[in-house]
Design a protein around this motif. Structure first.
Motif, PDB file in Angstrom:
ATOM      1  N   PRO A 107       0.817  -1.228   0.000  1.00 46.84           N
ATOM      2  CA  PRO A 107       0.000   0.000   0.000  1.00 46.84           C
ATOM      3  C   PRO A 107       0.846   1.273   0.000  1.00 46.84           C
ATOM      4  N   GLY A 194      -4.204 -16.185  -0.557  1.00 46.29           N
ATOM      5  CA  GLY A 194      -4.752 -15.058   0.197  1.00 46.29           C
ATOM      6  C   GLY A 194      -4.887 -13.897  -0.782  1.00 46.29           C
ATOM      7  N   ALA A 247      -0.341 -14.941  11.074  1.00 49.60           N
ATOM      8  CA  ALA A 247      -1.412 -14.661  12.060  1.00 49.60           C
ATOM      9  C   ALA A 247      -2.679 -15.335  11.551  1.00 49.60           C
ATOM     10  N   ASP A 304     -10.611  -7.592  -1.665  1.00 47.51           N
ATOM     11  CA  ASP A 304     -10.202  -8.752  -2.472  1.00 47.51           C
ATOM     12  C   ASP A 304     -11.377  -9.719  -2.664  1.00 47.51           C
ATOM     13  N   ASP A 456       3.997 -11.900  10.824  1.00 44.93           N
ATOM     14  CA  ASP A 456       2.691 -11.699  11.460  1.00 44.93           C
ATOM     15  C   ASP A 456       2.526 -12.538  12.720  1.00 44.93           C
TER      16      ASP A 456
HETATM   17  C1  LIG Z   1      -6.547 -11.843   1.943  1.00 42.57           C
HETATM   18  C2  LIG Z   1      -5.352 -11.036   2.328  1.00 42.57           C
HETATM   19  C3  LIG Z   1      -4.877 -10.106   1.439  1.00 42.57           C
HETATM   20  C4  LIG Z   1      -3.765  -9.352   1.785  1.00 42.57           C
HETATM   21  N1  LIG Z   1      -3.316  -8.433   0.897  1.00 42.57           N
HETATM   22  C5  LIG Z   1      -2.219  -7.707   1.194  1.00 42.57           C
HETATM   23  C6  LIG Z   1      -1.721  -6.769   0.266  1.00 42.57           C
HETATM   24  O1  LIG Z   1      -2.289  -6.554  -0.800  1.00 42.57           O
HETATM   25  N2  LIG Z   1      -0.588  -6.085   0.595  1.00 42.57           N
HETATM   26  C7  LIG Z   1       0.074  -6.299   1.761  1.00 42.57           C
HETATM   27  O2  LIG Z   1       1.116  -5.685   1.986  1.00 42.57           O
HETATM   28  N3  LIG Z   1      -0.375  -7.192   2.673  1.00 42.57           N
HETATM   29  C8  LIG Z   1      -1.513  -7.890   2.403  1.00 42.57           C
HETATM   30  N4  LIG Z   1      -1.982  -8.790   3.325  1.00 42.57           N
HETATM   31  C9  LIG Z   1      -1.192  -9.036   4.555  1.00 42.57           C
HETATM   32  C10 LIG Z   1       0.031  -9.909   4.232  1.00 42.57           C
HETATM   33  O3  LIG Z   1      -0.309 -10.912   3.307  1.00 42.57           O
HETATM   34  C11 LIG Z   1       0.613 -10.528   5.504  1.00 42.57           C
HETATM   35  O4  LIG Z   1       0.898  -9.480   6.408  1.00 42.57           O
HETATM   36  C12 LIG Z   1       1.899 -11.304   5.218  1.00 42.57           C
HETATM   37  O5  LIG Z   1       1.679 -12.310   4.256  1.00 42.57           O
HETATM   38  C13 LIG Z   1       2.447 -11.942   6.504  1.00 42.57           C
HETATM   39  O6  LIG Z   1       3.554 -12.708   6.180  1.00 42.57           O
HETATM   40  P1  LIG Z   1       4.061 -13.911   7.117  1.00 42.57           P
HETATM   41  O7  LIG Z   1       5.178 -14.529   6.375  1.00 42.57           O
HETATM   42  O8  LIG Z   1       4.293 -13.422   8.476  1.00 42.57           O
HETATM   43  O9  LIG Z   1       2.837 -14.917   7.222  1.00 42.57           O
HETATM   44  P2  LIG Z   1       1.924 -15.683   6.122  1.00 42.57           P
HETATM   45  O10 LIG Z   1       1.996 -15.017   4.781  1.00 42.57           O
HETATM   46  O11 LIG Z   1       0.619 -15.788   6.779  1.00 42.57           O
HETATM   47  O12 LIG Z   1       2.631 -17.082   6.013  1.00 42.57           O
HETATM   48  C14 LIG Z   1       2.645 -17.996   7.085  1.00 42.57           C
HETATM   49  C15 LIG Z   1       2.791 -19.390   6.521  1.00 42.57           C
HETATM   50  O13 LIG Z   1       3.092 -20.295   7.583  1.00 42.57           O
HETATM   51  C16 LIG Z   1       2.446 -21.524   7.313  1.00 42.57           C
HETATM   52  N5  LIG Z   1       2.368 -22.279   8.573  1.00 42.57           N
HETATM   53  C17 LIG Z   1       1.664 -21.941   9.679  1.00 42.57           C
HETATM   54  N6  LIG Z   1       1.860 -22.873  10.654  1.00 42.57           N
HETATM   55  C18 LIG Z   1       2.702 -23.804  10.137  1.00 42.57           C
HETATM   56  C19 LIG Z   1       3.283 -25.008  10.645  1.00 42.57           C
HETATM   57  N7  LIG Z   1       3.037 -25.420  11.887  1.00 42.57           N
HETATM   58  N8  LIG Z   1       4.095 -25.720   9.844  1.00 42.57           N
HETATM   59  C20 LIG Z   1       4.361 -25.314   8.570  1.00 42.57           C
HETATM   60  N9  LIG Z   1       3.834 -24.186   8.047  1.00 42.57           N
HETATM   61  C21 LIG Z   1       3.026 -23.431   8.814  1.00 42.57           C
HETATM   62  C22 LIG Z   1       1.112 -21.107   6.754  1.00 42.57           C
HETATM   63  O14 LIG Z   1       0.513 -22.159   6.026  1.00 42.57           O
HETATM   64  C23 LIG Z   1       1.524 -19.934   5.860  1.00 42.57           C
HETATM   65  O15 LIG Z   1       1.834 -20.378   4.562  1.00 42.57           O
HETATM   66  C24 LIG Z   1      -3.120  -9.542   3.030  1.00 42.57           C
HETATM   67  C25 LIG Z   1      -3.613 -10.473   3.933  1.00 42.57           C
HETATM   68  C26 LIG Z   1      -4.734 -11.205   3.600  1.00 42.57           C
HETATM   69  C27 LIG Z   1      -5.283 -12.186   4.583  1.00 42.57           C
END
Ligand SMILES: Cc1cc2nc3c(=O)[nH]c(=O)nc-3n(C[C@H](O)[C@H](O)[C@H](O)COP(=O)(O)OP(=O)(O)OC[C@H]3O[C@@H](n4cnc5c(N)ncnc54)[C@H](O)[C@@H]3O)c2cc1C
Ligand code: SF4
Length: 489
Positions: A107, A194, A247, A304, A456
């Motif tokens: 964003p 997502g 999260a 979305d 997250d």
């Molecule tokens: C629908 C949606 C749209 C979004 N759009 C945007 C956007 O346009 N722009 C933006 O900046 N942000 C966006 N966000 C927010 C952004 O996607 C998240 O903040 C970001 O992806 C977080 O990254 P992360 O790596 O912490 O977690 P995640 O992307 O949530 O990845 C965590 C991963 O861990 C895996 N996992 C969990 N537990 C285990 C386990 N025990 N063993 C193995 N794997 C596991 C999950 O399956 C997942 O694949 C959006 C969020 C959502 C829900």
């Protein structure tokens, strides 16, 4: 500084997008490349202000101001203006592992704190970032660079979203052996399942994952760490473990009739649609075709859902939010360089307007009951209007404003309440009162020796750019923990 008078001479050119009506007939990316000449004009608008707030990434009043990755924005703007694209790419990759993602989905808090934006529309920073990385791939400048020697240290990263991927990329660069475990069938976290395809085409995630694999990162899918591989085994086999599990604890709407058939969490609905596009020839198994759809939640995830339901051929779509419509200009209590809380037409809202003739958003609406038929199927949603009563913006119900809306599908998009509860049980790490993993910012260590947390899962629901930053910073801490020193940024 490219052109000293650029910000006076040139106007902002909006990022080009496909026609809203035609693009709803497919699932391809809605944004278009910007012509090089326009990009150079946009880069010339950067005034090299001396104290560039665009790259601060500071939190002000619960919002991020400037780029959390501290991207070297004025420097790469200057390189783009001069036509030095390779130099711009090198500068961009110093701070951002995955500009092909942020250049599409971020964003752009950088633009809200751009100095030009005090009096004029901001420099089009995000368009320039996207163009630099896309050019890098087109020119073949981005090639696998595996470390020559390995340290022999083994690290398990749990979760393959942007935080886990950035952490893995950095630790691989530091010559450790990195394995990423993902419980889903594909790598990418919310980037993959997502964020819809029209915002981020999935080939770009696969391209990055293949590159990282070529550089030596090992990816293991369909494994839920903590269950399929217990924590004791991970601790025995790896020198360090990083929890980047997201999260995943979606907030629910607990109202009468919640058990009606047709109510889904936004992420489940979006994931199914993406999976159908990838594995099912586009045939949508959880389809809104011919149905009245209501999205509860006024944020980006709700948008979305609107864009997805549109493409599936929904009969009608409304998006309900509890908040008031944002002002067109910054309110007095939201000054520069804070993230601007102003009204915007998201891609989904422009599309809905093109298809149905109106913005689908309804403000200050509270849902009170899901209505179902004798078969237990959802038929409608009861709501009541609300309004602000005082300066604290507390809400009260508006008398006689109850309505019943037709709805065969309701999508719940009201955010997330921290990490998935099983993470705390499986990994025995401490929890904050926000239900995230306890690990201090800047250190990323949990209370369990050798286990780190980022993204997250630690920070709470956020942005891709924040998650990448968390992954990078956590990698530096892991490297320091293992080696006693670190050269990672
Ligand atoms: C629908 C949606 C749209 C979004 N759009 C945007 C956007 O346009 N722009 C933006 O900046 N942000 C966006 N966000 C927010 C952004 O996607 C998240 O903040 C970001 O992806 C977080 O990254 P992360 O790596 O912490 O977690 P995640 O992307 O949530 O990845 C965590 C991963 O861990 C895996 N996992 C969990 N537990 C285990 C386990 N025990 N063993 C193995 N794997 C596991 C999950 O399956 C997942 O694949 C959006 C969020 C959502 C829900
Ligand atoms: S990552 Fe986001 S905040 Fe940072 S420069 Fe790119 S668009 Fe701006």
């Amino acid at each position: 500084m490219g052109k000293p008078t650029g910000f006076i001479e040139y106007d902002r050119i909006p990022s080009p997008v496909r026609d809203p009506l035609t693009r709803t007939r497919d699932w391809n990316e809605y944004s278009l490349p910007m012509p090089v000449v326009d990009l150079q004009i946009q880069a010339a608008r950067c005034m090299d202000c001396g104290v560039p707030f665009c790259h601060t990434g500071e939190e002000i009043k619960n919002g991020v101001s400037g780029c959390p990755l501290h991207n070297l924005i004025p420097e790469w703007n200057d390189a783009v203006y001069r036509g030095e694209w390779r130099e711009a790419l090198d500068l961009l990759l110093k701070t951002n592992n995955f500009p092909e993602f942020t250049g599409r989905v971020c964003p752009a808090p950088c633009e809200g704190s751009c100095t030009v934006a005090i009096s004029e529309p901001a420099v089009g920073i995000k368009s320039i970032e996207k163009a630099i990385i896309d050019r890098g791939f087109e020119e073949g400048w981005i090639q696998a660079q595996a470390p020559q020697k390995r340290t022999g240290k083994r690290i398990a990263i749990i979760g393959s979203g942007p935080a886990g991927l950035a952490c893995a990329d950095q630790l691989n660069k530091a010559a450790h052996n990195v394995t990423v475990f993902e419980k889903s069938d594909r790598i990418g976290g919310l980037l993959m399942y997502g964020i819809p395809t029209m915002k981020l085409e999935k080939d770009s995630i696969n391209r990055r994952v293949n590159l990282m694999a070529e550089e030596g990162v090992e990816f293991v899918t369909n494994i839920e760490a903590g269950k399929d591989i217990p924590m004791a085994q991970l601790k025995a086999e790896y020198d360090s473990v990083v929890l980047a599990t997201g999260a995943g604890n979606a907030r629910d709407v607990k109202l009468p009739g919640r058990d009606a058939k047709g109510i889904h969490f936004a992420v489940d609905y979006l994931t199914q649609s993406i999976k159908d596009n990838l594995d099912n020839g586009g045939v949508q198994t959880l389809s809104a075709e011919g149905k009245n759809v209501i999205v509860i939640g006024g944020g980006d995830t709700g948008a979305d859902c609107v864009a997805t339901a549109l493409r599936q051929g929904a009969k009608s779509i409304y998006q309900f939010g509890l908040r008031d419509k944002l002002p067109d200009l910054r309110a007095i209590q939201n000054p520069w360089p804070q993230y601007p809380k102003v009204f915007q037409m998201d891609y989904a809202h422009s599309e809905a307007e093109a298809v149905y003739g109106a913005d689908p958003r309804q403000y200050l609406v509270n849902s009170t009951e899901f209505i179902k038929n004798e078969k237990g199927e959802l038929t409608g949603l009861r709501t009541i209007d609300v309004d602000h009563v005082d300066a604290e913006r507390n809400l009260v119900e508006v008398p006689n404003s109850e309505k019943i809306w037709d709805a065969e599908i309701v999508l719940i998009a009201i955010g997330f309440a921290g990490a998935t509860p099983s993470i705390f049980k499986d990994f025995k790490v401490a929890k904050t009162n926000r239900h995230t993993i306890e690990a201090a910012k800047g250190f990323y260590r949990t209370d369990v020796e050798g286990i780190f947390a980022c993204g997250d899962a630690r920070y709470g629901q956020s942005l891709v750019v924040t998650a990448i930053n968390e992954g990078r910073e956590a990698a530096r801490e892991v490297d320091f923990y293992l080696m006693g020193e670190t050269f990672l940024p």
